[in-house]
Structure formats: structure tokens, C-alpha cells
Design an enzyme around this catalytic site. Structure first.
Site, short mmCIF file in Angstrom:
data_model
loop_
_atom_site.label_atom_id
_atom_site.label_comp_id
_atom_site.label_asym_id
_atom_site.label_seq_id
_atom_site.Cartn_x
_atom_site.Cartn_y
_atom_site.Cartn_z
N HIS A 60 33.21 -43.47 12.20
CA HIS A 60 34.22 -42.48 12.54
C HIS A 60 35.34 -42.49 11.71
O HIS A 60 35.66 -42.39 12.06
CB HIS A 60 34.50 -42.23 13.95
CG HIS A 60 32.99 -42.63 15.05
ND1 HIS A 60 32.74 -41.48 14.63
CD2 HIS A 60 33.52 -43.07 16.79
CE1 HIS A 60 31.91 -41.33 16.12
NE2 HIS A 60 31.97 -42.44 16.74
N GLU A 69 32.73 -32.62 26.01
CA GLU A 69 31.41 -31.39 25.39
C GLU A 69 29.91 -31.89 24.81
O GLU A 69 29.24 -32.88 25.27
CB GLU A 69 31.99 -31.30 23.45
CG GLU A 69 32.77 -30.95 23.45
CD GLU A 69 33.33 -31.72 21.63
OE1 GLU A 69 34.61 -31.09 21.52
OE2 GLU A 69 32.64 -32.31 21.70
N ARG A 122 48.21 -33.05 8.98
CA ARG A 122 48.85 -34.22 7.74
C ARG A 122 47.92 -34.05 6.61
O ARG A 122 47.23 -33.40 6.33
CB ARG A 122 48.17 -36.13 8.45
CG ARG A 122 48.28 -35.86 8.22
CD ARG A 122 46.74 -37.57 8.87
NE ARG A 122 45.34 -37.96 8.64
CZ ARG A 122 44.88 -37.58 9.82
NH1 ARG A 122 44.80 -37.49 10.37
NH2 ARG A 122 43.61 -37.81 9.49
N LYS A 124 43.67 -32.65 22.23
CA LYS A 124 42.93 -32.37 21.61
C LYS A 124 42.85 -31.04 22.68
O LYS A 124 41.03 -29.90 22.64
CB LYS A 124 41.33 -32.96 21.67
CG LYS A 124 41.78 -34.45 21.10
CD LYS A 124 41.99 -34.34 19.34
CE LYS A 124 42.89 -34.50 18.54
NZ LYS A 124 43.80 -34.34 17.91
C1 MV4 Z 1 31.16 -35.05 17.75
C2 MV4 Z 1 29.51 -34.93 17.54
C3 MV4 Z 1 28.38 -34.35 18.29
N1 MV4 Z 1 29.02 -33.57 18.97
N2 MV4 Z 1 30.99 -33.83 18.87
C4 MV4 Z 1 33.72 -36.78 16.30
C5 MV4 Z 1 34.46 -37.17 15.47
C6 MV4 Z 1 34.00 -38.24 14.07
N3 MV4 Z 1 34.73 -39.11 13.49
C7 MV4 Z 1 32.32 -37.68 15.17
N4 MV4 Z 1 32.91 -37.25 15.73
C8 MV4 Z 1 31.17 -35.96 16.64
N5 MV4 Z 1 31.75 -35.59 17.05
C9 MV4 Z 1 30.25 -33.12 19.34
N6 MV4 Z 1 29.93 -32.62 20.27
C10 MV4 Z 1 29.05 -36.40 16.56
C11 MV4 Z 1 29.89 -36.76 16.23
C12 MV4 Z 1 30.03 -37.56 15.44
C13 MV4 Z 1 29.84 -37.67 13.85
C14 MV4 Z 1 30.40 -36.39 13.52
C15 MV4 Z 1 30.55 -36.50 11.50
C16 MV4 Z 1 30.50 -37.60 10.94
C17 MV4 Z 1 29.36 -38.84 11.67
C18 MV4 Z 1 29.68 -38.70 13.15
C19 MV4 Z 1 28.90 -40.22 13.63
C20 MV4 Z 1 28.66 -39.69 14.89
C21 MV4 Z 1 29.37 -38.98 15.87
#
Ligand code: MV4
Length: 505
Positions: free
Chosen positions: A235, A200, A293, A116
Site C-alpha cells: 500500500h 466495500e 494535502r 472514510k
Molecule cells: C480496494 C481494492 C479493491 N477493492 N478497494 C486501497 C488503498 C490502496 N493502498 C489499496 N487499496 C485497495 N482498495 C476495493 N473495494 C484494492 C486495493 C489495492 C490496491 C489498489 C491500488 C494499487 C495497489 C493495490 C494493492 C492492493 C490492494
């Protein structure tokens, strides 16, 4: 085009890929574990090879067994589906070394995106905005502390070898950083055998929007627009849509161009997905990661663009150019997909394995069901509990939602518990209907329904106990393992009958 392809996967995605094989006149070979001898993907394949015992590590993840299976049936190419070995660069290399074609990108592109931090460097070099943070792994807690203060809390700690939120920690303030750093490191080491973390800045209430890209070996790189994937649980995506309810053609073009730049930078080939976080307030988007993918949610893009992504994957892998240009891509109407799981939504989404006693899948205008099960299918505890995907299409989002409600009402699964009732509630939810989607949707939805989620450790413990109980009472399945098909004559006949039935409908 290929004469014969082996699909290194199981369940609905294997059935989906076999359908593309049929249309292209390609013979489809399934692989299966001892637990899957009777599964739908085996019944609908032209041939099937047992690759090992129930445990994925010894069957669907067994690189040597899968390549031996491909050789034993003289397959020319391997489609990895999603999950299992789909993003494993060692597998892609082993397939190529064995003189077979891997239906996917090069192992080099896969490796650049698999890390990543390296993916973030590619984005920066391509002029694509990333979430502010580090582009190298953190070397110490001291560095984490300094960078967190530099970018400002809240921050996210993420596993450099991770993706999809595994080993991810939200840190709201400095006094939480040390314990978050240590647990994230431990989780990353356990999940990916690599404890490296990066940091991040946390984006508040983002939307998760991804762009489908496609590239051929002639150097064409195009995008097929976005999918909205903000509705996630732990997630895991739960509902996906195309287009995003934001439906902003200018935003689509800008995000699409950014995704194409990333594809060009790594000389990508085949189907890929570039994930972004979108801040609703500012309409700014940030590169998150790239999945190398075919994705679970690809049907919503297919329904809206009319392009068969699996067919294009086959074309590109066979060295043919894409069958369309960027200007040919049109987005018509609105599609929504629900992932149907064998889980109990009334009990913390606890797995619900068992035999399907009765199944009636919805049909009719605007309905598509990608299913990995049939009447009397056994849903085992050994694999991901997703049994099917329901995708609907309508001219507008409202029409799609009306069809979704109708299809969910038609859908009957008896014998196991599924997430269907959960989706029936979501389809009637005001916030969902209004398209006000962000990462907090499921939490707010549960609040409205006054569902109290148990602490995850408690659910995990109960799950382990249930698995032990289940494995003690399970009837052992005896299937000869080996490379070539070695089924009895009646089973082969049964498979042929199943196939005839399947072909007719
Ligand atoms: C984030 C975020 C806020 N800020 N990164 C990344 C993988 C995905 N499964 C969740 N992720 C997130 N990355 C930063 N810098 C918030 C999430 C996140 C999220 C993103 C989309 C849909 C639902 C989520 C639930 C929790 C956290």
C-alpha cells in the site's frame, strides 16, 4: 504574499517547499529534530528551529513545539508538507487559533474527508460513484455478515478512520469473515485509536488513479488531470505516472469533473487529491478517498501541466485567486516518478540506514530530482526511508522510459543500499513498458524475477531487532532544544556556506 513561512516537515518535501519560497521571495524557516541538525532541509533554509528529540512524536508531531517555533521567528504561515501533521485537523485548528495561516484546506474539509465513511457520504450526495458498500461504520459482526452477503464476496474490510490501505482486509468467502473482522478491528484500534470498520465490495485487478484538484477562496475549483498509481508495494506507491498509460481524454474529463464535485461539496481550498479505483474491463471508476494535502507524487503533474503546485498553494493560502482557469490547463507529454528508498530490494526491502559516502544525482534533458540528501548525509532509522524522488519527462511514454533508464544509470548512491536496482529492472520489464498496470503488478513482477517475499511478520521482527541494535550503537547527538536557533557560530557559518553552494547550482 507572505514574508516568512515555517515548514513543519523534513526531507525532500521541505527542500521542495523552500524552492517555492525562494522564487516567491518568501523567507523559509525549517524545523528539525536533534537527529536532523545536519540535514539538507536545515542547511538550505533561511532559518531553522530545533523542535525536539529524534522521536517524531516529540518533534515533527509536537503541535505545541511547532507553533512555538513559528511564533519565535515571527512566521505568518505554516506549510505542513505531507505526512506528519499534514492531515491533522487539530493541528490546522491550532495553527489558526494561534493567529497563523495553515497552508492547506479548512479543518472542517479535512475532517469530512478524514473519516472514510463520511467521505463516502459526501461522494454519494455529490452524485459521484463509490465502490458498492456501507456508508456508515459497521455496528457489529452480525451486520458485517449480512452486508457481505448482500453485496457478495469478495469484500474488503477497511478502517473508517484509516486510509491508504492501513487496517485493510480482503475477504474471499464467508468462513474468513470473522477472523478478518477481528484482526482489522484490532489493527484499526492500534493505528487510529478507532476500531470502526466499513465494508466495500472488492474490485478485481483495479487501477488506482487519482485526480489532482485545486481550489481557491474565490470559489474556483479545477482539476489538473490524473496520476496513475497502480504500482504499489504494501500500500505504498512505488512508481507514479501522469498521464495514466490508458491516456483517455474523455475518461480524464469525467473523472476530473467528479473530483471537482467533491471539492465543491466540502468547500475545499488549496491542493487536494481524489483517489479512484478504475476497473480496466468496464472503464467504470469509483471514488475511494480524498487526500487533503500536497502529495509525494505531485511532480509528475507539475512536469506535464507546467503548473507549480506549491506556488499555487501559497497563492491560495494568501487569499489570491488561482493563476489559471480550467481551460488554461494543458497536458503535454508524459512523466514518470520513482520513489528512491534507503531499502534493500534484494532483501525484502529491509531498511538500510547509514551515511551516504558518495552521491551523484542524474541531470540533463527531462530529468528532475527532488532530493532530501546530499554527500555525507546520514539516513537515520527514525523517519521514513524515502531519500529522494526521480521524475522524468518525455514527449511520449516511451521517451520518458528511455530517459528513466538513462537517469537510473547515472544515479549513484554509495554507502547505503537503495531501491535504484529495483527500478532499473522495472524500467526494462515488458509488462511495465506495455503499460499493463494494475494492483497485481508488483506480485507478478516478483514472480517473473522469481523473488520470494518473506512473510511480513518475519521481516517486521528482523526490523525490530535491527532497530534495537542500531540504537545501542548510535552516537548520541547533543543539540540544545528550545524555540529559537541556538547553534554555535561555526555551524551557522557552515549552514550559510551550504546555502551559498546550493544557491549557486
Ligand atoms: C480496494 C481494492 C479493491 N477493492 N478497494 C486501497 C488503498 C490502496 N493502498 C489499496 N487499496 C485497495 N482498495 C476495493 N473495494 C484494492 C486495493 C489495492 C490496491 C489498489 C491500488 C494499487 C495497489 C493495490 C494493492 C492492493 C490492494
Amino acid at each position: 504574499m507572505f514574508r516568512k513561512v515555517l515548514i513543519a516537515n523534513r526531507g525532500e518535501v521541505t527542500v521542495r517547499i523552500i524552492r517555492a519560497c525562494r522564487e516567491l521571495g518568501v523567507k523559509a524557516v525549517a524545523v528539525y529534530s536533534e537527529a536532523d541538525a545536519e540535514s539538507l532541509h536545515v542547511r538550505v533554509a533561511d532559518e531553522a528551529v530545533c523542535v525536539g528529540p529524534a522521536a517524531s512524536s516529540q518533534s515533527y508531531l509536537n503541535i505545541d513545539a511547532i507553533i512555538a517555533a513559528a511564533n519565535s521567528v515571527n512566521a505568518e504561515a505554516i506549510h505542513p508538507g505531507y505526512g506528519f501533521l499534514a492531515e491533522n485537523a487539530d493541528f490546522a485548528r491550532a495553527v489558526t487559533s494561534a493567529g497563523l495561516i495553515f497552508i492547506g484546506p479548512s479543518s472542517e474539509a479535512m475532517e469530512l474527508m478524514g473519516s472514510k465513511t463520511s467521505a463516502r457520504r459526501v461522494a454519494v450526495e455529490s452524485g459521484v460513484p463509490i465502490v458498492p458498500g456501507t456508508v456508515e461504520a459497521l455496528v457489529s459482526f452480525e451486520e458485517a455478515r449480512k452486508t457481505a452477503e448482500e453485496f457478495g464476496y469478495p469484500v474488503m474490510l477497511k478502517a473508517a478512520a484509516g486510509g491508504g490501505g492501513k487496517g485493510m482486509r480482503l475477504v474471499s468467502a464467508g468462513d474468513e469473515l470473522l477472523s478478518a473482522f477481528e484482526t482489522a478491528q484490532t489493527e484499526a484500534a492500534a493505528a487510529f485509536a478507532d476500531s470502526a470498520l466499513y465494508l466495500e465490495k472488492a474490485v478485481e485487478r483495479p487501477r488506482h488513479i487519482e485526480i489532482q484538484i485545486f481550489a481557491d477562496t474565490q470559489g474556483h475549483v479545477v482539476h489538473l488531470g490524473e496520476r496513475e498509481c497502480s504500482i504499489q508495494r504494501r500500500h505504498q506507491k512505488v512508481i507514479e505516472e501522469c498521464p495514466s498509460p490508458i491516456n483517455d481524454p474523455d475518461l480524464r474529463r469525467r473523472m476530473g469533473e467528479a473530483a471537482v464535485k467533491i471539492g465543491q461539496a466540502v468547500k475545499y481550498t488549496g491542493a487536494g487529491t481524489v483517489e479512484f479505483l478504475l476497473s480496466d474491463a468496464t472503464r467504470e471508476f469509483y471514488f475511494l478517498e480524498m487526500n487533503t494535502r500536497l502529495q509525494v507524487e505531485h511532480p509528475v503533474t507539475e512536469l506535464v501541466t507546467g503548473i507549480d503546485l506549491v506556488r499555487e498553494q501559497f497563492r491560495v493560502a494568501a487569499g489570491e485567486p488561482l493563476s489559471f482557469t480550467q481551460d488554461d490547463v494543458r497536458w503535454v507529454g508524459h512523466a514518470i516518478e520513482c520513489r528512491i528508498y534507503a531499502e534493500d530490494p534484494a532483501n525484502n526491502f529491509f531498511p538500510s540506514p547509514g551515511k551516504i559516502a558518495y552521491l551523484r544525482e542524474p541531470a540533463g534533458p527531462g530529468i528532475r530530482v527532488d532530493s532530501g540528501v546530499a554527500n555525507f548525509s546520514e539516513v537515520s532509522i527514525h523517519y521514513d526511508p524515502m531519500i529522494a524522488k526521480l521524475a522524468v519527462w518525455g514527449r511520449t511514454r516511451d521517451e520518458a522510459i528511455e530517459r528513466l533508464r538513462r537517469a537510473l544509470d547515472e544515479y549513484q548512491v554509495v554507502g547505503i543500499t537503495t531501491t535504484l536496482p529495483f527500478f532499473r529492472e522495472v524500467a526494462d520489464d515488458e509488462e511495465f513498458v506495455a503499460g499493463k498496470l494494475d494492483t497485481g503488478f508488483i506480485a507478478r513482477f516478483n514472480e517473473r524475477r522469481r523473488v520470494v517475499a518473506l512473510p511480513q511478520e518475519q521481516v517486521d521482527l528482523a526490523m525490530i531487532a535491527a532497530a534495537i541494535h542500531y540504537s545501542r550503537h548510535e552516537q548520541p547527538v547533543f543539540v540544545q532544544t528550545g524555540t529559537q536557533v541556538s547553534d554555535g557560530r561555526w555551524k551557522m557559518a557552515g549552514r550559510a556556506a551550504g546555502l551559498r553552494r546550493w544557491k549557486r547550482t
